[in-house]
Design a protein around this motif. Sequence first.
Motif, short mmCIF file in Angstrom:
data_model
loop_
_atom_site.label_atom_id
_atom_site.label_comp_id
_atom_site.label_asym_id
_atom_site.label_seq_id
_atom_site.Cartn_x
_atom_site.Cartn_y
_atom_site.Cartn_z
N GLY A 35 0.85 -1.27 -0.20
CA GLY A 35 0.04 -0.06 0.12
C GLY A 35 0.86 1.18 0.08
O GLY A 35 2.09 1.07 -0.01
N GLY A 38 3.60 1.01 2.60
CA GLY A 38 4.91 -0.01 2.18
C GLY A 38 5.73 0.50 0.99
O GLY A 38 6.93 0.62 1.04
N VAL A 207 3.29 -12.27 -3.47
CA VAL A 207 4.06 -12.86 -2.45
C VAL A 207 3.56 -12.52 -1.23
O VAL A 207 3.65 -11.41 -0.86
N ALA A 238 4.40 -3.03 6.94
CA ALA A 238 3.54 -2.24 6.37
C ALA A 238 2.02 -2.72 5.99
O ALA A 238 1.55 -2.28 4.75
N TRP A 242 -4.10 -5.18 8.16
CA TRP A 242 -3.74 -6.73 8.37
C TRP A 242 -2.50 -6.80 9.21
O TRP A 242 -1.61 -7.98 9.66
N VAL A 246 0.54 -9.88 10.68
CA VAL A 246 1.82 -10.28 10.64
C VAL A 246 2.72 -10.18 11.79
O VAL A 246 3.79 -10.99 12.35
N LEU A 347 -11.06 0.14 5.13
CA LEU A 347 -11.06 0.22 6.61
C LEU A 347 -9.64 0.92 7.16
O LEU A 347 -8.48 0.84 6.52
N GLY A 380 -1.87 6.53 10.54
CA GLY A 380 -1.53 7.70 9.78
C GLY A 380 -2.55 7.99 8.76
O GLY A 380 -3.58 7.22 8.60
C1 LIG Z 1 -12.68 5.32 3.49
C2 LIG Z 1 -11.12 6.15 3.67
C3 LIG Z 1 -10.90 7.23 3.21
C4 LIG Z 1 -9.70 7.80 3.34
N1 LIG Z 1 -9.23 9.03 2.82
C5 LIG Z 1 -8.10 9.61 2.81
C6 LIG Z 1 -7.74 10.43 2.28
O1 LIG Z 1 -8.43 11.04 1.20
N2 LIG Z 1 -6.51 11.15 2.30
C7 LIG Z 1 -5.37 10.64 3.09
O2 LIG Z 1 -4.74 11.02 3.39
N3 LIG Z 1 -6.01 9.37 3.74
C8 LIG Z 1 -6.99 8.88 3.72
N4 LIG Z 1 -7.39 7.67 4.20
C9 LIG Z 1 -6.44 7.28 5.00
C10 LIG Z 1 -5.36 6.28 4.15
O3 LIG Z 1 -6.34 5.62 2.98
C11 LIG Z 1 -4.82 5.13 4.67
O4 LIG Z 1 -4.08 5.74 6.05
C12 LIG Z 1 -3.57 4.40 3.99
O5 LIG Z 1 -4.07 4.11 2.57
C13 LIG Z 1 -3.11 3.08 4.65
O6 LIG Z 1 -2.41 2.61 3.82
P1 LIG Z 1 -1.25 1.34 4.01
O7 LIG Z 1 -0.22 1.09 3.08
O8 LIG Z 1 -0.92 1.52 5.55
O9 LIG Z 1 -2.23 0.12 4.24
P2 LIG Z 1 -3.02 -0.84 2.95
O10 LIG Z 1 -3.30 0.17 1.77
O11 LIG Z 1 -4.17 -1.54 3.51
O12 LIG Z 1 -1.66 -1.61 2.33
C14 LIG Z 1 -1.46 -2.78 3.10
C15 LIG Z 1 -1.02 -4.15 2.14
O13 LIG Z 1 -0.57 -5.15 3.06
C16 LIG Z 1 -0.82 -6.13 2.12
N5 LIG Z 1 -0.62 -7.53 3.09
C17 LIG Z 1 -1.13 -7.68 4.15
N6 LIG Z 1 -0.87 -8.68 4.95
C18 LIG Z 1 0.39 -9.29 3.99
C19 LIG Z 1 1.08 -10.41 4.19
N7 LIG Z 1 1.23 -11.18 5.16
N8 LIG Z 1 2.24 -10.52 3.31
C20 LIG Z 1 2.13 -9.52 2.32
N9 LIG Z 1 1.30 -8.28 2.00
C21 LIG Z 1 0.52 -8.45 3.03
C22 LIG Z 1 -2.10 -6.07 1.52
O14 LIG Z 1 -2.47 -6.81 0.44
C23 LIG Z 1 -2.27 -4.62 1.43
O15 LIG Z 1 -1.91 -4.36 -0.01
C24 LIG Z 1 -8.78 7.19 4.08
C25 LIG Z 1 -8.95 5.78 4.76
C26 LIG Z 1 -10.30 5.27 4.41
C27 LIG Z 1 -10.46 3.84 4.97
#
Ligand SMILES: Cc1cc2nc3c(=O)[nH]c(=O)nc-3n(C[C@H](O)[C@H](O)[C@H](O)COP(=O)(O)OP(=O)(O)OC[C@H]3O[C@@H](n4cnc5c(N)ncnc54)[C@H](O)[C@@H]3O)c2cc1C
Length: 503
Positions: A35, A38, A207, A238, A242, A246, A347, A380
């Motif tokens: 995401g 990451g 992966v 990251a 989920w 991890v 989420l 964040g």
């Molecule tokens: C409805 C909504 C609206 C939002 N709007 C905004 C906005 O307008 N502006 C803003 O700044 N923020 C916004 N946010 C917040 C922002 O979207 C999130 O904080 C951010 O996208 C989170 O990203 P991430 O990379 O941490 O998680 P994710 O995007 O969930 O990425 C996690 C990744 O980990 C992978 N993964 C999980 N387990 C494993 C494993 N065991 N092995 C390998 N890979 C794995 C998953 O497949 C996934 O791709 C919003 C959030 C929501 C829910």
Amino acid sequence: MQDHPQSALSADRRRRELVDLGDSADVDVLVIGGGITGVGTALDAASRGLRTVLVDKHDLAFGTSRWSSKLAHGGLRYLASGNVGIARESAVERGILMTRTAPHLVRALPQLVPLLPSVGRFANALVRTGFLAGDALRVTARTPASVLPRSRRVDAEKAARLAPAVRREGLRGGLLAYDGQLIDDARLVVALARTAAAHSATILTRVGAYDVTGDSARLRDELTGEELTIRARAVVNAAGVWAGQVDPDIRLKPSRGTHLVLPAELLGNPTAALTVPIPGETNRFVFALPAQLGRVYLGLTDEAVDGAIPDVPVASDGEVDFLLDTVNTALATPLSRSDVLGTFAGLRPLLDSGEGKTSDLSRNHAVLRSSNGVVSVVGGKLTTYRKMAQDAVDAAIAAGELTARACVTTNLPAVGADRTAPRSLPPSLVARYGSEAGIVADAGDLTPIADGIDVTHAELAFAVSHEGALDVDDLLDRRTRIGLVPGDRERALPAAERALNGS
Ligand SMILES: Cc1cc2nc3c(=O)[nH]c(=O)nc-3n(C[C@H](O)[C@H](O)[C@H](O)COP(=O)(O)OP(=O)(O)OC[C@H]3O[C@@H](n4cnc5c(N)ncnc54)[C@H](O)[C@@H]3O)c2cc1C
């Protein structure tokens, strides 16, 4: 612009890099999750000279990062709740995105609060004060007014021009402020992943990482079932919502946010985000955001979620009704369920801080080192991914006793961000690919893939050759966002299948 093959992700490159990893699976930093957090972490680590591998169990932007409101927030809402530090951090990071990292993918979005009879003098003063505070934040973050204009009051005629569906009866005018809007969130994730790859990071989708410790993980190729053990000096979790799977030390309290997808035409093709106060609440609004592909995203909700984390969250009927009821308080002609083309829900990976409504939980991020040595970066938001990544890599360097250069990402443009003027090309192509639009155009036919869908065959071909798309879901649900409307997805399927077969 020249094509930089080093940034191109493809099925062939994935296969090659998995074989290489099988031969020598010793790296500096393993990042789990593709995401925004990451990919930002992989880019930060790789650009500091660290040998970096990123894995995602599914695809880039498979999780929350594709379900956001697609805004680069200035942090105003955090200021209102007294979080000055996080508000300032948001404003600074928004400015970096809009001026250096990804100016091609983020534009200034006018946000209009219509002054209708339901918005009394007190609410009017509150919003105006908030907008002025937002201007001050922008100035302290050194983002020029040429990038994000200052807020102002507009008359009723201008308000109706910006958001034509707004009710005219009793309309006194509108309050207008500007924030950053991404052409698409998944597009930023892919651009950063490719930029990391250009800095020699290995980016592997499909992966999964299992049995994760502070210096190793079992990696499984989800396409073949083959496994290998990777050793890393530091491991960064990251994995978003989920993250607790991890690293069981992490406790999250996810909350669901839902958007509806509406035809922009029905709302008079607005150019501003219609911002409607939620009755009975202060400082909470529903937004009708003009978006690409002739759509408007109407959001958003905040619902605490218990139990198992689904791969793809689903909107509830109650959320759909709440969004329609709220926006209807400001519209001349009310919308109904039959107007909704699609819905999407994500989420929020919020840290569990004990009690409280999820809407009140801090959107701050945290970098935590667990008992087994894994560095987790959680919480964040999309806007602050760069700072989250910097903090995570600093922690990884300390955990792995690594030697690395200082962080350079405040001045590191993503692919497509350089200032080369693209030759005369369709505006939608330039909005999605920036200075790479010419390379995309050379990848295939520039005709739309189906009637009324302004995605071209060339874009699908480029997604396969350069953006690591491995199947039709990658193409329709993440490299493009056609899939947000099931009817459009169906019509686009044959073109996606052809792009994957190279025909
Ligand atoms: C409805 C909504 C609206 C939002 N709007 C905004 C906005 O307008 N502006 C803003 O700044 N923020 C916004 N946010 C917040 C922002 O979207 C999130 O904080 C951010 O996208 C989170 O990203 P991430 O990379 O941490 O998680 P994710 O995007 O969930 O990425 C996690 C990744 O980990 C992978 N993964 C999980 N387990 C494993 C494993 N065991 N092995 C390998 N890979 C794995 C998953 O497949 C996934 O791709 C919003 C959030 C929501 C829910």
